[in-house]
Design a protein around this motif. Structure first.
Motif, PDB file in Angstrom:
ATOM      1  N   ALA A 113      54.222  28.100  24.228  1.00 56.69           N
ATOM      2  CA  ALA A 113      53.666  29.437  24.406  1.00 56.69           C
ATOM      3  C   ALA A 113      52.974  29.564  25.760  1.00 56.69           C
ATOM      4  O   ALA A 113      53.053  30.615  26.417  1.00 56.69           O
ATOM      5  CB  ALA A 113      52.683  29.730  23.273  1.00 56.69           C
ATOM      6  N   ASP A 162      55.581  30.128  28.412  1.00 59.69           N
ATOM      7  CA  ASP A 162      56.117  31.504  28.389  1.00 59.69           C
ATOM      8  C   ASP A 162      55.160  32.456  29.101  1.00 59.69           C
ATOM      9  O   ASP A 162      55.591  33.332  29.887  1.00 59.69           O
ATOM     10  CB  ASP A 162      56.325  31.964  26.946  1.00 59.69           C
ATOM     11  N   VAL A 163      53.894  32.317  28.826  1.00 54.23           N
ATOM     12  CA  VAL A 163      52.925  33.193  29.478  1.00 54.23           C
ATOM     13  C   VAL A 163      52.923  32.944  30.989  1.00 54.23           C
ATOM     14  O   VAL A 163      52.872  33.889  31.807  1.00 54.23           O
ATOM     15  CB  VAL A 163      51.518  32.965  28.880  1.00 54.23           C
ATOM     16  N   ASP A 194      56.437  42.451  26.457  1.00 54.73           N
ATOM     17  CA  ASP A 194      56.922  41.067  26.442  1.00 54.73           C
ATOM     18  C   ASP A 194      55.807  40.098  26.829  1.00 54.73           C
ATOM     19  O   ASP A 194      55.648  39.023  26.229  1.00 54.73           O
ATOM     20  CB  ASP A 194      58.102  40.915  27.399  1.00 54.73           C
ATOM     21  N   ALA A 254      53.903  37.230  24.414  1.00 55.84           N
ATOM     22  CA  ALA A 254      53.795  35.829  24.821  1.00 55.84           C
ATOM     23  C   ALA A 254      52.350  35.350  24.762  1.00 55.84           C
ATOM     24  O   ALA A 254      52.056  34.228  24.309  1.00 55.84           O
ATOM     25  CB  ALA A 254      54.362  35.651  26.225  1.00 55.84           C
ATOM     26  N   GLU A 293      50.609  32.452  22.316  1.00 59.37           N
ATOM     27  CA  GLU A 293      49.786  31.336  22.797  1.00 59.37           C
ATOM     28  C   GLU A 293      48.500  31.229  21.996  1.00 59.37           C
ATOM     29  O   GLU A 293      48.069  30.132  21.611  1.00 59.37           O
ATOM     30  CB  GLU A 293      49.470  31.545  24.269  1.00 59.37           C
TER      31      GLU A 293
END
Length: 430
Positions: free
Chosen positions: A155, A158-159, A175, A179, A183
């Motif tokens: 996570a 992704d962030v 989106d 993300a 997290e």
């Protein structure tokens, strides 16, 4: 025979005058000492038998009151002093801590790790439950924690990837928000997995049932192979014997008397009630360690009329055991401005205590009875060793000469006396 009756009557009258003059010397009215006066008359009548016998043995020239030899006595001059004040009370012993040993988790007892009645140390395992289920649970929660940490790392990546893309408007704000939420959820999952792992490790630790204190283990209540559902089942007990606890009661009457004496300046009590405590065993000997009162209940027991006190005493060798009956001696207080008389010098008339004073008579010194009010016993060191004495509350004043030895030769109140070692001057003079 008529001569004997006349002699008896004359002696009775003489004794009556001596007794009356003795009480007059004290300076108190006869009514105040009615009981003591009655006792002296009775004592005089009894002593006539010995007196007449003595008269029969005397020579014709030494007959009568004037012919009786004075009794040789020893005296002690009264001076006010400060003496220790102590209380001796019955007491029972108990462990300073008496702990029930119970399993915090459910399981089958695999082993007992102590001998009944032996010393155990704090942290020592007393029982061991079957550890395999707990070890498996620890391993499972460790794996769950690793999985949660991996999801958290995914996570976070992704962030990290979507944040610059959002600045370039390459991805939508939704989106990026999704993300970031993923997290945060992953972080919560990691914390939950860590808590579960900690709980599993605690259960594994609890499966090794340990002693929380140093002490002596009792008998086992459950044997190996038994399933225990948790803390509902008592496994054994551990009693901490060092230090040991003394519990005893102090009567309301004694407390009021001490409080009154303290207010009148006659008694000095320990600060904050911290009495020094000594334990007297059943054979009369004293335990070598001294403790201190550390608790006093403010309530009075309605059944016994006492309030409970508690003291803690070191017991490193475990010589004292719970349930033992002893006597506790409370020390640390003192009597102020009081008189002390050896116990042997205090006599009992049946109606009260009295001593003999060496007082001035018409023809020399005489034994004059003085009623006294006694208090507690005290032990004092003298040149001849330890002496047991009475504390005198009333009846004496400074300068009084109390006869402490030779009372067996005083046959009646008012009898002539002389200090031991001194020759009586004109013992037969009239």
């Amino acid at each position: 025979m008529p001569l004997l009756y006349l002699l008896l009557l004359s002696h009775n009258l003489s004794f009556y005058k001596v007794i009356r003059s003795s009480f007059s010397t004290i300076g108190a009215p006869m009514g105040k000492y009615k009981r003591n006066f009655s006792f002296c008359v009775k004592l005089t009548a009894v002593s006539l038998v010995g007196f007449l016998t003595a008269c029969g043995e005397q020579s014709p020239q030494g007959g009568g009151m004037g012919g009786m030899q004075p009794a040789a006595v020893e005296v002690r001059t009264m001076q006010s002093q400060t003496v220790p004040f102590a209380l001796e009370l019955p007491a029972t012993l108990s462990g300073s801590k008496e702990v029930e040993i119970r399993a915090r988790v459910a399981g089958i007892i695999e082993s007992r790790n102590f001998e009944e009645g032996d010393k155990v140390e704090q942290g020592q395992s007393l029982f061991t439950l079957d550890l395999k289920p707990f070890e498996v649970e620890v391993a499972r929660t460790q794996a769950d924690l690793l999985a949660a940490q991996a999801r958290l790392e995914s996570a976070r990546r992704d962030v990290k990837r979507l944040t610059p893309l959002r600045k370039q408007n390459s991805v939508s704000q939704q989106d990026l928000d999704n993300a970031m939420s993923a997290e945060e959820i992953a972080q919560a999952d990691v914390k939950s997995a860590e808590a579960k792992l900690q709980d599993a490790r605690l259960n594994l630790e609890y499966a090794r049932v340990e002693s929380p204190v140093n002490g002596v283990a009792g008998r086992e209540q459950v044997s190996e192979g038994t399933y225990v559902p948790g803390p509902d089942v008592l496994l054994t007990q551990v009693t901490q014997l060092d230090p040991i606890r003394i519990r005893f009661g102090l009567s309301e009457r004694e407390q009021l008397a001490m409080r009154k004496d303290a207010e009148n300046g006659l008694l000095t009590l320990p600060k904050d009630g911290h009495w020094k405590t000594r334990i007297k065993l059943q054979d009369g000997s004293f335990y070598e360690h001294v403790g201190e009162v550390n608790f006093r209940d403010v309530r009075i027991n309605t059944m016994t009329g006492t309030s409970e006190l508690q003291a803690i005493v070191p017991n490193p060798d475990f010589k004292l055991r719970p349930g033992q009956f002893v006597r506790v001696v409370l020390e640390g207080a003192s009597r102020e401005n009081t008189f002390v008389v050896p116990q042997r010098a205090v006599l009992d008339s049946g109606t009260g205590k009295y001593v003999y004073l060496m007082a001035k008579g018409e023809q020399g010194s005489i034994a004059q009875p003085a009623p006294v009010e006694v208090g507690e016993w005290v032990r004092q060191e003298t040149a001849n060793g330890i002496e047991n004495s009475w504390v005198i509350h009333n009846g004496l004043k400074a300068g009084d000469q109390v006869i402490v030895d030779g009372m067996a030769h005083i046959f009646f109140p008012g009898m002539p006396v002389v200090l031991a070692g001194q020759q009586p001057a004109a013992a037969g003079a009239k």
